[in-house]
Enzyme design. Structure first.
Site, short mmCIF file in Angstrom:
data_model
loop_
_atom_site.label_atom_id
_atom_site.label_comp_id
_atom_site.label_asym_id
_atom_site.label_seq_id
_atom_site.Cartn_x
_atom_site.Cartn_y
_atom_site.Cartn_z
NE ARG A 106 6.67 15.67 -2.10
CZ ARG A 106 5.36 15.77 -2.21
NH1 ARG A 106 4.66 16.43 -1.29
NH2 ARG A 106 4.72 15.24 -3.22
CE1 TYR A 142 11.16 9.59 -0.83
CE2 TYR A 142 10.23 11.74 -0.32
CZ TYR A 142 10.43 10.70 -1.21
OH TYR A 142 9.94 10.79 -2.49
CE LYS A 157 9.44 17.65 -5.41
NZ LYS A 157 8.81 17.80 -6.71
CG HIS A 188 5.73 20.17 -8.98
ND1 HIS A 188 4.73 19.34 -8.53
CD2 HIS A 188 6.85 19.42 -8.97
CE1 HIS A 188 5.24 18.14 -8.26
NE2 HIS A 188 6.52 18.17 -8.53
CB SER A 213 4.51 14.01 -6.59
OG SER A 213 4.96 15.27 -6.16
CB CYS A 247 0.91 12.67 -12.40
SG CYS A 247 -0.22 12.56 -11.01
CG ASP A 300 10.28 17.48 -9.66
OD1 ASP A 300 9.08 17.17 -9.80
OD2 ASP A 300 10.79 17.70 -8.55
NE ARG A 306 10.02 9.44 -5.62
CZ ARG A 306 9.40 10.47 -6.18
NH1 ARG A 306 10.01 11.19 -7.10
NH2 ARG A 306 8.18 10.79 -5.82
O1 SAT Z 1 9.95 13.30 -3.03
S1 SAT Z 1 9.98 14.50 -3.83
O2 SAT Z 1 9.18 15.52 -3.19
O3 SAT Z 1 11.33 14.98 -4.01
C1 SAT Z 1 9.34 14.16 -5.37
C2 SAT Z 1 7.92 14.53 -5.49
O4 SAT Z 1 7.12 14.11 -4.66
O5 SAT Z 1 7.56 15.26 -6.43
MN MN Z 2 7.97 16.58 -8.07
#
Ligand code: SAT
Ligand code: MN
Length: 671
Positions: A91, A257, A266, A286, A308, A310, A333, A429
């Site tokens: 991100r 991405y 998100k 989140h 994210s 963690c 998530d 991922r």
């Molecule tokens: O890449 S994402 O934003 O979908 C996952 C994350 O960073 O929590």
């Molecule tokens: Mn996330």
């Protein structure tokens, strides 16, 4: 060459019979689509139906473009690896904007641009950006079908990779179009649930209510007669991910991405939904959602917020080390939560798949995820093995021979990699359907949502923060969320390891002013006569003086969950510290072996206690670490209080007074 506008429209309408049926001339959806096709100038329009044949077609396109490669079907049936541009791996918070009309509604944690200016800039960027490409129309539903909380979005994108990911992460299909009301008045009504009066009528902006959230995405690389598509088209320098909470629109340009491009995730389910939730009296968070069942069959659902990368996915799919306990997964998530008419907090998972961090995922850390990934999975930026499988750091103890890195560097001996850094990108991922997860909760698609018994916050902190503590009150719990901080991870661009405040793990995802967000958390449950669930804070990542982790984590985190269940039921003991309630070591089932006698003689193992009175295995930690694990150090907390005070200053007069009071209470207690 470019296809005449009229031709595009007729092809669009003819594309599928059902689309023709639902997208009638006068609907807001039709008008929106016409205007976007005219602006983007694609050569073809494809309505994504959600069928299996379509999936094959999209995969074939991605393979033909070089975006994806199939993995060895004997090892990973129907699995693919996609490798991104080296600059398009996470991100981009710098390029992410939240654009309410009034700058004061974006707050200090968001990048803001005026919507008029931003849209003018975006229209220029999007102008003819899809020439030579197919525009995919992706109707999607966030949330279980039939849920009052579920929301419809329509994403337009020129990336078949994005379409494939969206199909795994959201409920995609033409049937979703039928949920969009055909006139704006009905759309208006449908977009309001529950019908709460606006909190602040003066702040209202005339809303464009389409009955769906329009989501625009382009990789930003038009194709001309002479040019061929590259494996990972993107336009990094012109990248913008813009959100318009007043009109509920999303525009994303230049990145393929996940977090920047899968706009249901998100962008809609957190940034736009948080703004809608504030207006309508609910919460878009989140948070993972898990079900915890005790040996006696008592079940509690817990929602937990972590930044994210963690360990949300690992916790959501935890396999407890404690016999008789089990954890089931509702989501890993995002949680959409509301208090029902009886005051019970209920949560749905708006997604239908997992977009998880691959590195560190192993048979030891997350066996359920590994089982899910055996087939039908899309991998991104993982390394590949000689026999056509995927690999990442942590999957196996050592690197296999002959790896190819995520950047496509063919490997020789494992040692040859040392200078190349990790073989898989740290933010590599997997995208996989929730149905593939063996520990999926039976109620994961319940339209009413699951009842939430506790809320947990957690960050990655090497010092200061004990393994677990419980808040004294709702307000104190909101304070814990508001002051959550964590070391930065590879999920977003930026300096890794740096400790930053990440309130409610929503720093990159809150779609309005963070001070108002705190206020929403403080006052909404009170206004709705809600039953307030207890709030906890956990930290799996505390380190000892030598830099070693104090807590083994993963399956052993069940010990912390067991204590939380005991607190919910009022059976587990605790003691009060300046920062809240902390369990005793006995409650966690932690023991330390007595130090070895001088001369190295071992203590006979039968004198070491290995199970508790109920026969549960005790966790044996290195002597000395047990105290560090739960320690609340006044010096460290005095420094923390100063950090928090500086953090709070950034919110000015939008910081709720209850939170400054909580800070003063903490200052007094730790002073
Ligand atoms: O890449 S994402 O934003 O979908 C996952 C994350 O960073 O929590
Ligand atoms: Mn996330």
């Amino acid at each position: 060459g470019s296809v005449p506008y009229a031709d595009i429209i007729s092809r669009m309408v003819k594309d599928t019979e059902r689309a023709q049926l639902v997208v009638s001339e006068r609907t807001p959806l039709q008008q929106w689509l016409y205007s976007r096709v005219a602006l983007f100038g694609p050569s073809t329009v494809h309505f994504v139906s959600g069928s299996a044949e379509e999936e094959k077609l999209l995969s074939a396109r991605c393979i033909a473009d070089g975006t994806m490669k199939p993995l060895n079907p004997k090892l990973r049936p129907n699995c693919f690896i996609a490798l991104t541009d080296a600059k398009d791996v996470a991100r981009s918070e710098e390029s992410t904007f939240v654009c309410p009309v009034d700058k004061k509604n974006a707050g200090p944690t968001n990048n803001w641009r005026s919507p008029v200016e931003m849209k003018a800039e975006l229209k220029a960027k999007f102008n003819k950006c899809m020439e030579g490409r197919t525009l995919y129309v992706v109707p999607f539903l966030m949330g279980p079908k039939g849920s009052k909380l579920a929301r419809v979005g329509v994403q337009l994108t020129d990336s078949p990779y994005v379409v494939l990911n969206m199909k795994l992460m959201a409920r995609v299909g033409l049937d979703v179009l039928e949920m969009i009301p055909s006139d704006s008045a009905a759309a208006d009504a449908a977009a309001r649930h529950p019908p709460e009066p606006a909190r602040d009528p003066s702040a209202k902006f005339p809303q464009q209510k389409l009955g769906f959230v329009p989501c625009h995405h382009s990789v930003g690389v038009p194709l001309h007669e002479s040019s061929k598509s590259t494996p990972w088209p993107c336009n990094i320098d012109k990248r913008v991910i813009a959100h318009f909470p007043d009109s509920r629109e999303i525009w994303s340009f230049g990145s393929g991405y996940g977090g920047n491009a899968l706009l249901g995730k998100k962008c809609l389910a957190l940034r736009i939904a948080s703004a809608i939730g504030r207006e309508e009296g609910w919460f878009a968070e989140h948070m993972l959602i898990l079900g915890l069942t005790s040996p006696t069959g008592k079940k509690h659902y817990i929602a937990a917020a972590f930044p994210s990368a963690c360990g949300k996915t690992n916790l959501a799919m935890l396999r407890p080390s404690l016999p008789g306990w089990s954890v089931s997964c509702v989501g890993d998530d995002i949680a959409w939560m509301r208090f029902d008419s009886s005051g019970q907090l209920r949560a749905i998972n708006p997604e239908r798949g997992f977009f998880g961090v691959a590195p560190g995922t192993s048979e030891l850390t997350n066996p359920s995820a590994l089982a899910a990934l055996r087939r039908d999975t899309l991998f991104t930026n993982c390394a590949t093995t000689m026999d056509g499988d995927v690999w990442w750091e942590g999957l196996t103890p050592s690197r296999p021979e002959g790896l190819t890195t995520w950047q496509g560097t063919p490997g020789g001996t494992p040692n040859a990699f040392e200078s190349l850094g990790p073989a898989a990108h740290p933010n590599a991922r997997f995208t996989v359907s929730a149905e593939r997860c063996p520990s999926l909760d039976p109620a994961w698609q319940d339209p009413e949502g699951v009842p939430i018994s506790a809320i947990v916050f957690g960050g990655r902190r090497a010092s200061t923060v004990p393994l677990v503590y419980q808040s004294r009150s709702w307000e104190h719990g909101v304070f814990m969320g508001a002051t959550l901080s964590s070391e930065r991870t590879a999920a977003a661009e930026g300096q890794m390891g740096e400790v930053r405040f990440d309130p409610f793990a929503m720093l990159p995802f809150c779609g309005y002013h963070m001070g108002d967000y705190f206020q929403h958390w403080l006052e909404t449950p009170r206004r709705q006569n809600a039953k307030l669930p207890p709030i906890f804070h956990v930290n799996w990542f505390r380190r000892g003086p030598g830099g070693n982790w104090l807590w083994p984590g993963f399956g052993e985190n069940a010990r912390v969950l067991r204590w939380i269940a005991g607190r919910i039921e009022g059976t587990a003991s605790s003691h009060e510290t300046p920062i809240g309630f902390v369990p005793t070591l006995a409650e966690l089932g932690v023991t330390t072996p007595p130090p070895r006698r001088a001369g190295g003689a071992h203590i006979a193992s039968d004198v070491l206690q290995t199970v508790d009175a109920q026969g549960n295995p005790l966790l044996s930690l290195v002597p000395g670490t047990e105290a560090d694990l739960l320690r609340v150090d006044r010096d460290e907390w005095r420094a923390e209080v100063d950090r928090i005070a500086r953090h709070f200053e950034t919110f000015g007069d939008r910081l709720p007074t209850q939170l400054s009071q909580e800070l003063e209470t903490l200052r007094t207690r730790t002073g």
